[in-house]
Write a protein that holds these residues in place. Structure first.
Motif, PDB file in Angstrom:
ATOM      1  N   ARG A  54      43.606  51.341  40.594  1.00 46.85           N
ATOM      2  CA  ARG A  54      44.781  51.178  41.452  1.00 46.85           C
ATOM      3  C   ARG A  54      44.387  51.101  42.932  1.00 46.85           C
ATOM      4  N   VAL A  55      43.487  51.961  43.349  1.00 52.96           N
ATOM      5  CA  VAL A  55      43.007  51.952  44.738  1.00 52.96           C
ATOM      6  C   VAL A  55      42.239  50.666  45.016  1.00 52.96           C
ATOM      7  N   HIS A  56      41.438  50.253  44.056  1.00 48.24           N
ATOM      8  CA  HIS A  56      40.666  49.019  44.190  1.00 48.24           C
ATOM      9  C   HIS A  56      41.604  47.823  44.357  1.00 48.24           C
ATOM     10  N   THR A  57      42.635  47.752  43.543  1.00 44.27           N
ATOM     11  CA  THR A  57      43.607  46.660  43.635  1.00 44.27           C
ATOM     12  C   THR A  57      44.311  46.685  44.984  1.00 44.27           C
ATOM     13  N   ARG A  58      44.675  47.857  45.461  1.00 47.83           N
ATOM     14  CA  ARG A  58      45.323  47.982  46.759  1.00 47.83           C
ATOM     15  C   ARG A  58      44.405  47.481  47.878  1.00 47.83           C
ATOM     16  N   LEU A  59      43.128  47.807  47.787  1.00 47.85           N
ATOM     17  CA  LEU A  59      42.145  47.346  48.767  1.00 47.85           C
ATOM     18  C   LEU A  59      42.048  45.819  48.765  1.00 47.85           C
ATOM     19  N   ILE A  60      41.980  45.249  47.591  1.00 44.45           N
ATOM     20  CA  ILE A  60      41.884  43.795  47.461  1.00 44.45           C
ATOM     21  C   ILE A  60      43.108  43.125  48.086  1.00 44.45           C
ATOM     22  N   ILE A  61      44.290  43.623  47.757  1.00 42.91           N
ATOM     23  CA  ILE A  61      45.535  43.040  48.279  1.00 42.91           C
ATOM     24  C   ILE A  61      45.599  43.200  49.801  1.00 42.91           C
ATOM     25  N   LEU A 102      32.100  29.567  58.842  1.00 35.96           N
ATOM     26  CA  LEU A 102      31.334  30.782  58.565  1.00 35.96           C
ATOM     27  C   LEU A 102      32.222  31.817  57.880  1.00 35.96           C
ATOM     28  N   HIS A 103      33.424  31.979  58.401  1.00 34.53           N
ATOM     29  CA  HIS A 103      34.375  32.938  57.836  1.00 34.53           C
ATOM     30  C   HIS A 103      34.690  32.601  56.380  1.00 34.53           C
ATOM     31  N   ASN A 104      35.006  31.338  56.123  1.00 34.59           N
ATOM     32  CA  ASN A 104      35.396  30.930  54.772  1.00 34.59           C
ATOM     33  C   ASN A 104      34.269  31.113  53.763  1.00 34.59           C
ATOM     34  N   VAL A 105      33.058  30.748  54.158  1.00 31.13           N
ATOM     35  CA  VAL A 105      31.924  30.906  53.245  1.00 31.13           C
ATOM     36  C   VAL A 105      31.673  32.384  52.967  1.00 31.13           C
ATOM     37  N   ALA A 106      31.713  33.201  54.006  1.00 32.87           N
ATOM     38  CA  ALA A 106      31.492  34.646  53.821  1.00 32.87           C
ATOM     39  C   ALA A 106      32.588  35.249  52.941  1.00 32.87           C
ATOM     40  N   TYR A 107      33.826  34.862  53.174  1.00 33.52           N
ATOM     41  CA  TYR A 107      34.959  35.377  52.413  1.00 33.52           C
ATOM     42  C   TYR A 107      34.854  34.975  50.942  1.00 33.52           C
ATOM     43  N   GLN A 108      34.572  33.697  50.694  1.00 35.66           N
ATOM     44  CA  GLN A 108      34.486  33.229  49.318  1.00 35.66           C
ATOM     45  C   GLN A 108      33.296  33.822  48.583  1.00 35.66           C
ATOM     46  N   SER A 109      32.193  34.024  49.282  1.00 41.10           N
ATOM     47  CA  SER A 109      31.031  34.594  48.600  1.00 41.10           C
ATOM     48  C   SER A 109      31.169  36.100  48.420  1.00 41.10           C
ATOM     49  N   MET A 110      32.004  36.734  49.230  1.00 41.65           N
ATOM     50  CA  MET A 110      32.248  38.167  49.101  1.00 41.65           C
ATOM     51  C   MET A 110      33.242  38.467  47.972  1.00 41.65           C
ATOM     52  N   PHE A 149      42.682  37.033  41.647  1.00 42.34           N
ATOM     53  CA  PHE A 149      42.390  36.878  43.069  1.00 42.34           C
ATOM     54  C   PHE A 149      42.254  35.404  43.440  1.00 42.34           C
ATOM     55  N   ASN A 150      41.661  34.614  42.560  1.00 40.92           N
ATOM     56  CA  ASN A 150      41.571  33.179  42.819  1.00 40.92           C
ATOM     57  C   ASN A 150      42.967  32.558  42.910  1.00 40.92           C
ATOM     58  N   GLY A 151      43.903  33.061  42.132  1.00 42.42           N
ATOM     59  CA  GLY A 151      45.299  32.619  42.247  1.00 42.42           C
ATOM     60  C   GLY A 151      45.877  32.958  43.611  1.00 42.42           C
ATOM     61  N   LEU A 152      45.583  34.152  44.093  1.00 40.63           N
ATOM     62  CA  LEU A 152      46.033  34.539  45.439  1.00 40.63           C
ATOM     63  C   LEU A 152      45.417  33.627  46.499  1.00 40.63           C
ATOM     64  N   MET A 153      44.160  33.266  46.305  1.00 43.51           N
ATOM     65  CA  MET A 153      43.494  32.377  47.259  1.00 43.51           C
ATOM     66  C   MET A 153      44.207  31.021  47.311  1.00 43.51           C
ATOM     67  N   VAL A 202      36.254  41.883  44.177  1.00 45.65           N
ATOM     68  CA  VAL A 202      37.289  42.022  43.151  1.00 45.65           C
ATOM     69  C   VAL A 202      36.739  42.338  41.764  1.00 45.65           C
ATOM     70  N   GLY A 203      35.500  41.986  41.505  1.00 45.03           N
ATOM     71  CA  GLY A 203      34.948  42.221  40.172  1.00 45.03           C
ATOM     72  C   GLY A 203      35.418  41.168  39.190  1.00 45.03           C
ATOM     73  N   LYS A 204      34.715  41.089  38.093  1.00 46.20           N
ATOM     74  CA  LYS A 204      34.989  40.064  37.079  1.00 46.20           C
ATOM     75  C   LYS A 204      36.394  40.206  36.487  1.00 46.20           C
ATOM     76  N   LYS A 205      36.835  41.448  36.338  1.00 45.00           N
ATOM     77  CA  LYS A 205      38.133  41.725  35.713  1.00 45.00           C
ATOM     78  C   LYS A 205      39.302  41.097  36.488  1.00 45.00           C
ATOM     79  N   HIS A 206      39.216  41.108  37.825  1.00 45.66           N
ATOM     80  CA  HIS A 206      40.333  40.644  38.659  1.00 45.66           C
ATOM     81  C   HIS A 206      40.082  39.292  39.318  1.00 45.66           C
ATOM     82  N   LEU A 207      38.971  38.666  39.012  1.00 47.58           N
ATOM     83  CA  LEU A 207      38.596  37.436  39.710  1.00 47.58           C
ATOM     84  C   LEU A 207      39.618  36.316  39.513  1.00 47.58           C
ATOM     85  N   ALA A 208      40.110  36.128  38.324  1.00 45.26           N
ATOM     86  CA  ALA A 208      41.085  35.053  38.072  1.00 45.26           C
ATOM     87  C   ALA A 208      42.368  35.283  38.874  1.00 45.26           C
TER      88      ALA A 208
END
Length: 183
Positions: A4-11, A117-125, A138-142, A130-136
């Motif tokens: 839950r904390v991890h998801t909040r951080l991502i959002i 630079l920002h976009n590459v760093a953000y996308q590679s981060m 998060f990609n939707g949010l992107m 988010v981890g594999k579990k939430h990657l799909a």
């Protein structure tokens, strides 16, 4: 860290970046319209869009190398700071009534390189954040972030009427602060 904390951080990080993207999109559109109004030249207007594209293409390979070698969060903060300084310089020139078309070209090109630079760093981060579990998800949010850019011209037009070019640029500066605080 709980899920839950991890998801909040991502959002939180995503929302901060979304707010900043909206602010930058507003300023980019308003500056293009300002150039057209100032010059009545479609060519000058188009050159602003070239200045907002070509530097990203040229900077992206170097940005990838930097994102692989350095702390991505710091690179994002550095690039946001660089873009914010550019916007602040343009806002100051507007307030002093000294803004010229070449200023817009130059700052747009430099800000675009920082944005790459920002976009590459953000996308590679993203996968590490988010981890594999939430990657799909998060990609939707992107993708939502990208869709918001489509609405930017309408929002920018309304804001131009309400607060002027100066107000739009101040809003953009505030959005940089939001993004930086979430990182």
């Amino acid at each position: 860290m709980t899920d839950r904390v991890h998801t909040r951080l991502i959002i939180t990080v995503w929302l901060g970046q979304l707010v900043s993207l909206i602010g930058s999109s507003l300023t980019g559109f308003v500056l293009g319209v300002w150039v057209y109004q100032k010059t009545s030249s479609v060519t000058q207007f188009a050159l602003i869009f070239l200045a907002s594209t070509l530097p990203a293409v040229l900077a992206a390979p170097f940005a990838g190398v930097l994102a692989d070698r350095y702390d991505r969060r710091r690179l994002m903060l550095l690039s946001d700071t660089g873009a914010a300084v550019g916007t602040a310089v343009l806002a100051l020139l507007v307030f002093l009534d000294h803004l010229q078309v070449w200023h817009v070209w130059l700052v747009t090109a430099v800000s675009t390189a920082f944005s790459a630079l920002h976009n590459v760093a953000y996308q590679s981060m993203t996968p590490a954040l988010v981890g594999k579990k939430h990657l799909a998800r998060f990609n939707g949010l992107m993708q939502i972030s990208r869709a918001v850019q489509i609405a930017a011209p309408a929002m920018a037009g309304a804001l131009w009427v309400a607060v002027g070019i100066e107000g739009v640029m101040l809003i953009d500066l505030a959005t940089f602060a939001v993004a930086a605080s979430t990182l």
